[in-house]
Design a protein around this motif. Structure first.
Motif, PDB file in Angstrom:
ATOM      1  N   GLY A  39       0.797  -1.222   0.000  1.00 29.40           N
ATOM      2  CA  GLY A  39       0.000   0.000   0.000  1.00 29.40           C
ATOM      3  C   GLY A  39       0.824   1.263   0.000  1.00 29.40           C
ATOM      4  N   ALA A  40       2.129   1.157   0.335  1.00 32.50           N
ATOM      5  CA  ALA A  40       2.993   2.340   0.326  1.00 32.50           C
ATOM      6  C   ALA A  40       3.315   2.734  -1.106  1.00 32.50           C
ATOM      7  N   PHE A  41       3.375   4.041  -1.356  1.00 31.52           N
ATOM      8  CA  PHE A  41       3.757   4.528  -2.679  1.00 31.52           C
ATOM      9  C   PHE A  41       5.252   4.801  -2.710  1.00 31.52           C
ATOM     10  N   LEU A  42       5.885   4.332  -3.759  1.00 30.58           N
ATOM     11  CA  LEU A  42       7.330   4.464  -3.938  1.00 30.58           C
ATOM     12  C   LEU A  42       7.595   5.598  -4.926  1.00 30.58           C
ATOM     13  N   ARG A  43       8.114   6.700  -4.441  1.00 28.51           N
ATOM     14  CA  ARG A  43       8.376   7.841  -5.297  1.00 28.51           C
ATOM     15  C   ARG A  43       9.730   7.684  -5.976  1.00 28.51           C
ATOM     16  N   VAL A  44       9.731   7.871  -7.273  1.00 29.89           N
ATOM     17  CA  VAL A  44      10.953   7.667  -8.056  1.00 29.89           C
ATOM     18  C   VAL A  44      12.090   8.519  -7.519  1.00 29.89           C
ATOM     19  N   GLU A  45      11.800   9.763  -7.176  1.00 29.32           N
ATOM     20  CA  GLU A  45      12.855  10.651  -6.702  1.00 29.32           C
ATOM     21  C   GLU A  45      13.474  10.147  -5.403  1.00 29.32           C
ATOM     22  N   ARG A  46      12.642   9.651  -4.491  1.00 27.72           N
ATOM     23  CA  ARG A  46      13.139   9.136  -3.213  1.00 27.72           C
ATOM     24  C   ARG A  46      13.944   7.853  -3.431  1.00 27.72           C
ATOM     25  N   VAL A  47      13.468   7.001  -4.328  1.00 27.55           N
ATOM     26  CA  VAL A  47      14.195   5.770  -4.638  1.00 27.55           C
ATOM     27  C   VAL A  47      15.557   6.101  -5.228  1.00 27.55           C
ATOM     28  N   ALA A  48      15.591   7.071  -6.142  1.00 24.23           N
ATOM     29  CA  ALA A  48      16.853   7.487  -6.756  1.00 24.23           C
ATOM     30  C   ALA A  48      17.814   8.015  -5.702  1.00 24.23           C
ATOM     31  N   GLU A  49      17.290   8.834  -4.784  1.00 23.63           N
ATOM     32  CA  GLU A  49      18.135   9.400  -3.731  1.00 23.63           C
ATOM     33  C   GLU A  49      18.681   8.302  -2.813  1.00 23.63           C
ATOM     34  N   TRP A 228       1.406  -8.217   8.244  1.00 26.65           N
ATOM     35  CA  TRP A 228       0.037  -8.543   7.830  1.00 26.65           C
ATOM     36  C   TRP A 228      -0.999  -8.046   8.825  1.00 26.65           C
ATOM     37  N   ARG A 229      -0.628  -7.072   9.651  1.00 28.98           N
ATOM     38  CA  ARG A 229      -1.541  -6.539  10.648  1.00 28.98           C
ATOM     39  C   ARG A 229      -1.788  -5.068  10.381  1.00 28.98           C
ATOM     40  N   ASP A 230      -3.061  -4.729  10.264  1.00 26.74           N
ATOM     41  CA  ASP A 230      -3.437  -3.318  10.102  1.00 26.74           C
ATOM     42  C   ASP A 230      -2.665  -2.654   8.976  1.00 26.74           C
ATOM     43  N   LEU A 231      -2.713  -3.255   7.795  1.00 25.19           N
ATOM     44  CA  LEU A 231      -1.933  -2.740   6.673  1.00 25.19           C
ATOM     45  C   LEU A 231      -2.358  -1.346   6.235  1.00 25.19           C
ATOM     46  N   GLN A 232      -3.569  -0.945   6.589  1.00 20.47           N
ATOM     47  CA  GLN A 232      -4.042   0.355   6.127  1.00 20.47           C
ATOM     48  C   GLN A 232      -3.645   1.501   7.053  1.00 20.47           C
ATOM     49  N   GLU A 233      -2.964   1.190   8.173  1.00 19.56           N
ATOM     50  CA  GLU A 233      -2.651   2.253   9.121  1.00 19.56           C
ATOM     51  C   GLU A 233      -1.632   3.249   8.579  1.00 19.56           C
ATOM     52  N   GLU A 234      -0.636   2.745   7.802  1.00 18.91           N
ATOM     53  CA  GLU A 234       0.408   3.629   7.312  1.00 18.91           C
ATOM     54  C   GLU A 234       0.664   3.376   5.835  1.00 18.91           C
ATOM     55  N   PRO A 235      -0.355   3.607   4.984  1.00 19.41           N
ATOM     56  CA  PRO A 235      -0.198   3.265   3.572  1.00 19.41           C
ATOM     57  C   PRO A 235       0.818   4.114   2.837  1.00 19.41           C
ATOM     58  N   ASP A 236       1.138   5.270   3.368  1.00 20.05           N
ATOM     59  CA  ASP A 236       2.052   6.164   2.669  1.00 20.05           C
ATOM     60  C   ASP A 236       3.298   6.442   3.493  1.00 20.05           C
ATOM     61  N   GLY A 237       3.749   5.443   4.279  1.00 21.65           N
ATOM     62  CA  GLY A 237       4.940   5.610   5.099  1.00 21.65           C
ATOM     63  C   GLY A 237       6.185   5.726   4.251  1.00 21.65           C
ATOM     64  N   ASP A 238       7.287   6.049   4.915  1.00 16.48           N
ATOM     65  CA  ASP A 238       8.523   6.271   4.172  1.00 16.48           C
ATOM     66  C   ASP A 238       9.701   5.531   4.803  1.00 16.48           C
ATOM     67  N   PRO A 239       9.528   4.227   5.150  1.00 12.47           N
ATOM     68  CA  PRO A 239      10.650   3.499   5.729  1.00 12.47           C
ATOM     69  C   PRO A 239      11.757   3.308   4.711  1.00 12.47           C
ATOM     70  N   GLY A 240      12.996   3.412   5.150  1.00 13.08           N
ATOM     71  CA  GLY A 240      14.120   3.154   4.270  1.00 13.08           C
ATOM     72  C   GLY A 240      14.378   4.225   3.240  1.00 13.08           C
ATOM     73  N   GLY A 241      13.605   5.326   3.293  1.00 16.49           N
ATOM     74  CA  GLY A 241      13.828   6.415   2.352  1.00 16.49           C
ATOM     75  C   GLY A 241      13.326   6.133   0.960  1.00 16.49           C
ATOM     76  N   ALA A 242      12.456   5.112   0.790  1.00 16.80           N
ATOM     77  CA  ALA A 242      12.051   4.743  -0.558  1.00 16.80           C
ATOM     78  C   ALA A 242      10.662   5.245  -0.921  1.00 16.80           C
ATOM     79  N   ALA A 243       9.795   5.427   0.077  1.00 15.79           N
ATOM     80  CA  ALA A 243       8.452   5.884  -0.238  1.00 15.79           C
ATOM     81  C   ALA A 243       8.438   7.396  -0.353  1.00 15.79           C
ATOM     82  N   ARG A 244       7.282   7.938  -0.577  1.00 13.17           N
ATOM     83  CA  ARG A 244       7.220   9.397  -0.791  1.00 13.17           C
ATOM     84  C   ARG A 244       7.443  10.149   0.490  1.00 13.17           C
TER      85      ARG A 244
END
Length: 244
Positions: A39-49, A228-244
């Motif tokens: 559910g997390a979105f991976l932003r190209v710019e963050r992935v590149a960085e 696999w628990r409460d996957l909708q709680e943080e759909p747009d998180g940014d762990p590891g610097g890869a998400a938005r």
């Protein structure tokens, strides 16, 4: 002349993968280790960085993961991590176990005393790394051990198929999985003994059991991380610097 590793993958000069594949490896590891959730979105710019590349190879790397079913391309929103289940994990380990088992069977039929000697040296080095607490070295030795067996099998096509499966599995926290290192300290010596005796059937069975046992250990780790628990709680998180 082109060279190939034990998984049948063509190697670049210096041993590096093409940049999009390095990006895919980095993000794949974040996903399959639970650091980036479905559910997390991976932003190209963050992935590149995060990976130290430009936007083009970062985007190409995400398209590689899309072809593997690990991410989805959502219109006007970008790349989103796709869901995966416990059964998906078990299926990946099952496929790895079947291919690795067959390679071990073939290796037992043709392995040389020189290779047995190298495997024994790795066992000793592994024990030392565990005693001194070197997780990265432990992981590297695990790869070297299996690579030596795959090379002994002399079956490039099977190794190529295995490579396509293995790249789906995380390895950066291999040494942190509870029970994995302890099991390896017992199971690898048993496998070497079967190879030394050229007991092909036993070598294959030991390898399959060794790989399959890792599935439940990994699932336990991912459950502990709440994958696999409460996957909708943080759909747009940014762990590891890869998400938005």
């Amino acid at each position: 002349m082109a060279t190939y590793d034990a998984w049948g993958r063509r190697e670049r000069a210096g041993g590096r993968q093409p940049l999009p594949m390095e990006v895919a490896s980095h993000v794949r590891e974040l996903i399959l280790s639970g650091e980036v959730r479905p559910g997390a979105f991976l932003r190209v710019e963050r992935v590149a960085e995060a990976t130290g590349v430009s936007s083009t190879p970062a985007r190409e790397g995400l398209f590689v993961l899309r072809s593997e079913g690990l991410v989805r391309l959502v219109p006007r929103r970008g790349f989103m991590v796709a869901p995966f289940t416990r059964q998906d994990v078990r299926d990946l380990f099952w496929a790895q176990a079947q291919l690795s088992g067959q390679l071990a069977t073939r290796a037992a039929q043709r392995i040389t005393p020189e290779r047995i000697g190298r495997l024994e040296a790795m066992l000793e080095e592994f024990q030392t790394a565990v005693t001194t607490g070197e997780p990265q070295h432990i992981t590297a030795l695990g790869h070297r051990f299996h690579r030596e067996i795959n090379l002994a099998a002399d079956a490039r096509r099977l190794s190529l198929l295995l490579r396509s499966v293995v790249r789906h599995l995380p390895d950066r926290f291999y040494a942190a999985i509870e029970g994995q290192v302890a099991a390896t300290r017992t199971e690898h010596p048993e496998l070497v003994e079967a190879l030394r005796r050229h007991e092909a059937h036993r070598a294959g069975e030991l390898m399959r059991e060794h790989i399959l046992a890792g599935a439940d250990r990994l699932i336990e780790v991912l459950e502990g991380r709440g994958l696999w628990r409460d996957l909708q709680e943080e759909p747009d998180g940014d762990p590891g610097g890869a998400a938005r």
